[in-house]
Design a protein around this motif. Structure first.
Motif, PDB file in Angstrom:
ATOM      1  N   HIS A  14       5.784  32.121 -14.576  1.00 49.11           N
ATOM      2  CA  HIS A  14       4.562  31.851 -15.350  1.00 49.11           C
ATOM      3  C   HIS A  14       4.873  31.015 -16.586  1.00 49.11           C
ATOM      4  O   HIS A  14       5.924  31.175 -17.210  1.00 49.11           O
ATOM      5  CB  HIS A  14       3.921  33.166 -15.809  1.00 49.11           C
ATOM      6  CG  HIS A  14       3.480  34.032 -14.682  1.00 49.11           C
ATOM      7  ND1 HIS A  14       2.341  33.787 -13.958  1.00 49.11           N
ATOM      8  CD2 HIS A  14       4.041  35.130 -14.132  1.00 49.11           C
ATOM      9  CE1 HIS A  14       2.214  34.709 -13.023  1.00 49.11           C
ATOM     10  NE2 HIS A  14       3.240  35.535 -13.101  1.00 49.11           N
ATOM     11  N   GLU A  15       3.912  30.166 -16.929  1.00 48.95           N
ATOM     12  CA  GLU A  15       4.039  29.419 -18.185  1.00 48.95           C
ATOM     13  C   GLU A  15       3.409  30.250 -19.298  1.00 48.95           C
ATOM     14  O   GLU A  15       2.318  30.797 -19.118  1.00 48.95           O
ATOM     15  CB  GLU A  15       3.315  28.086 -18.058  1.00 48.95           C
ATOM     16  CG  GLU A  15       3.678  27.150 -19.172  1.00 48.95           C
ATOM     17  CD  GLU A  15       3.158  25.760 -18.894  1.00 48.95           C
ATOM     18  OE1 GLU A  15       2.616  25.175 -19.823  1.00 48.95           O
ATOM     19  OE2 GLU A  15       3.278  25.306 -17.732  1.00 48.95           O
ATOM     20  N   ILE A  16       4.112  30.333 -20.417  1.00 54.44           N
ATOM     21  CA  ILE A  16       3.704  31.278 -21.466  1.00 54.44           C
ATOM     22  C   ILE A  16       3.497  30.560 -22.792  1.00 54.44           C
ATOM     23  O   ILE A  16       4.310  29.723 -23.186  1.00 54.44           O
ATOM     24  CB  ILE A  16       4.821  32.339 -21.691  1.00 54.44           C
ATOM     25  CG1 ILE A  16       5.206  33.046 -20.388  1.00 54.44           C
ATOM     26  CG2 ILE A  16       4.415  33.348 -22.770  1.00 54.44           C
ATOM     27  CD1 ILE A  16       4.100  33.849 -19.749  1.00 54.44           C
ATOM     28  N   VAL A  17       2.414  30.913 -23.480  1.00 50.58           N
ATOM     29  CA  VAL A  17       2.288  30.559 -24.900  1.00 50.58           C
ATOM     30  C   VAL A  17       2.355  31.878 -25.666  1.00 50.58           C
ATOM     31  O   VAL A  17       1.539  32.775 -25.446  1.00 50.58           O
ATOM     32  CB  VAL A  17       0.964  29.824 -25.200  1.00 50.58           C
ATOM     33  CG1 VAL A  17       0.825  29.587 -26.702  1.00 50.58           C
ATOM     34  CG2 VAL A  17       0.906  28.503 -24.442  1.00 50.58           C
ATOM     35  N   LEU A  18       3.349  31.983 -26.526  1.00 48.20           N
ATOM     36  CA  LEU A  18       3.587  33.224 -27.276  1.00 48.20           C
ATOM     37  C   LEU A  18       3.216  32.965 -28.731  1.00 48.20           C
ATOM     38  O   LEU A  18       3.827  32.126 -29.391  1.00 48.20           O
ATOM     39  CB  LEU A  18       5.073  33.599 -27.138  1.00 48.20           C
ATOM     40  CG  LEU A  18       5.598  34.801 -27.904  1.00 48.20           C
ATOM     41  CD1 LEU A  18       4.850  36.074 -27.542  1.00 48.20           C
ATOM     42  CD2 LEU A  18       7.097  34.987 -27.614  1.00 48.20           C
TER      43      LEU A  18
END
Ligand SMILES: Cc1cc2nc3c(=O)[nH]c(=O)nc-3n(C[C@H](O)[C@H](O)[C@H](O)COP(=O)(O)OP(=O)(O)OC[C@H]3O[C@@H](n4cnc5c(N)ncnc54)[C@H](O)[C@@H]3O)c2cc1C
Length: 400
Positions: free
Chosen positions: A32-36
């Motif tokens: 998954h691509e994540i923005v944290l």
């Protein structure tokens, strides 16, 4: 291969504490691509000691982090339990090699800042996880059953970001939790933790190696080495009204010494060593409330903050992260179903541990006949039996 589905949108995680960082790594490992996002300007050196039991270490091992953590961790051979009324050592709990051999992973004491830094370094080295500091998640604009638009406040400017799902890892005062209908609020427990760390050389030899747990009426004390044994973490837990405006504040050493005035001199001497003390109001969130709604899921303290009397708060957020990612792998096209399955799988275990933490809050502070009964049982207990009491907690691994 990306598992971002047809949308190509990222998953947003609100909060880069222990749970959020671990979730970013576990979800990223599934593709998954994540923005944290974290509202803090920097993930600074705050906090003190926390305990990483074998169940938490099993997840960190899957992420390949145990080697990086080893120089910062400390594995005591025993937890020694004392009566603060008499100064007597009541019992020992065998830890160290015994627990490692029993469960396959170590029981570590570690400084929260060291754990956070090791997780952060791995996040920063991972393509596909974008870390945004000074970004506070404040709202969602679309229906939780459609693709979401996450609203965040970024240094005075508010912005929008489309995403597939929002994971709220934003701690006990979670803003994400407010987006879940019927959510539970955080409650002050009536207990305060006074905390400090000191260089290990500053404390008597006697306290440098094992963990200590002292019981007294209406208060208890915990101390254990952190930072690879170079510092001692000291926590005094007392029943007290909270009058400060924020939930953590500078503490007055004289006030602390007054609370511990009838404790053994050697303990009072230990409490005089730190120059500075911080105090934290201990708050909890009932784990029985809802943790998910459509494409929104809560993990860690946001879902179920617990009192630290089983030392499992950080461990539960780490376990949550691993199990959430497992369900996202199995059912990636139906995120609401994956999140519901995550909540179903986790709830009973977390409620069980939250319940023990609440009970310990009473047991640790018994006085009179109840304290006598507790101490008698402890005196008769074998060190290895006391360690084996929590096999169901420490023996957990993500594949179970
Ligand atoms: C500063 C700090 C120090 C701590 N020190 C200790 C300690 O010494 N010992 C111990 O046992 N436990 C400590 N804890 C608690 C412990 O880390 C947690 O109980 C446990 O690790 C579970 O973590 P979590 O990731 O669920 O939440 P937390 O660790 O509380 O992390 C939550 C994160 O979310 C961020 N955040 C909050 N709201 C938003 C928002 N709206 N948008 C974006 N980001 C947001 C916060 O800045 C924080 O980084 C501390 C927590 C914090 C925040």
């Amino acid at each position: 291969m990306s598992t971002n589905g047809e949308t190509g949108l990222p998953i947003i995680i609100a909060g880069a504490g222990i749970g959020g960082l671990t979730a970013a790594l576990c979800l990223h490992a599934q593709g998954h691509e994540i923005v944290l996002m974290d509202r803090a300007r920097q993930l600074s050196e705050v906090g003190a000691g926390l305990q990483l039991s074998p169940n938490a270490c099993s997840v960190l091992d899957q992420l390949g982090l145990l080697e990086d953590l080893t120089p910062h961790a400390y594995a005591p051979d025993f937890v020694k339990i004392f009566s603060a009324k008499s100064g007597e050592e009541l019992a020992r709990v065998t830890m160290g090699t015994f627990l490692k051999e029993r469960h396959g992973y170590p029981f570590w004491e570690i400084h929260r800042a060291d754990l956070q830094r090791v997780l952060l370094e791995k996040v920063q080295a991972s393509d596909g996880i974008s870390l945004r500091l000074s970004s506070e998640v404040i709202d969602l604009e679309s229906s939780p059953y459609e693709h979401l638009t996450c609203v965040f406040q970024d240094d005075e400017i508010s912005g929008n970001l489309h995403c597939r799902a929002l994971v709220g890892a934003d701690g006990v005062w979670s803003r994400t939790r407010r987006l879940i209908p019927g959510h539970e609020d955080a409650h002050y427990s009536g207990q305060v933790a006074y905390r400090a760390t000191v260089p290990i050389d500053a404390v008597p030899e006697r306290w440098r190696h094992d963990a200590g747990l002292w019981f007294h009426k209406s208060a208890h004390l915990v101390h254990y080495p952190v930072r690879g044994g170079r510092e001692l973490n000291i926590v005094g837990l007392v029943e007290e009204a909270w009058e400060d405006e924020t939930w953590s504040a500078k503490a007055n050493k004289e006030t602390l010494l007054k609370i511990f005035r009838d404790w053994p001199t050697e303990v009072r001497n230990l409490l005089t060593i730190p120059d500075a003390w911080l105090k934290w109001a201990l708050c909890s969130v009932d784990a029985g409330g809802p943790w998910t709604h459509g494409n929104i899921a809560l993990i860690g303290d946001a879902a179920h903050a617990m009192l630290p009397f089983m030392a499992q708060g950080a461990a539960m957020s780490i376990e949550d992260a691993a199990i959430l990612a497992e369900h996202m792998h199995q059912d990636v096209e139906n995120i609401p179903a994956a999140f519901r399955a995550f909540e179903r799988q986790r709830k009973q275990r977390v409620q069980h541990i939250q319940g023990i933490s609440f009970r310990n809050a009473r047991t640790f502070h018994y006085g009179g006949a109840m304290a006598f009964a507790r101490d008698t049982v402890l005196r008769l207990s074998k060190p290895t039996s006391l360690a084996a009491r929590f096999d169901d907690i420490y023996g957990w691994t993500p594949g179970q």
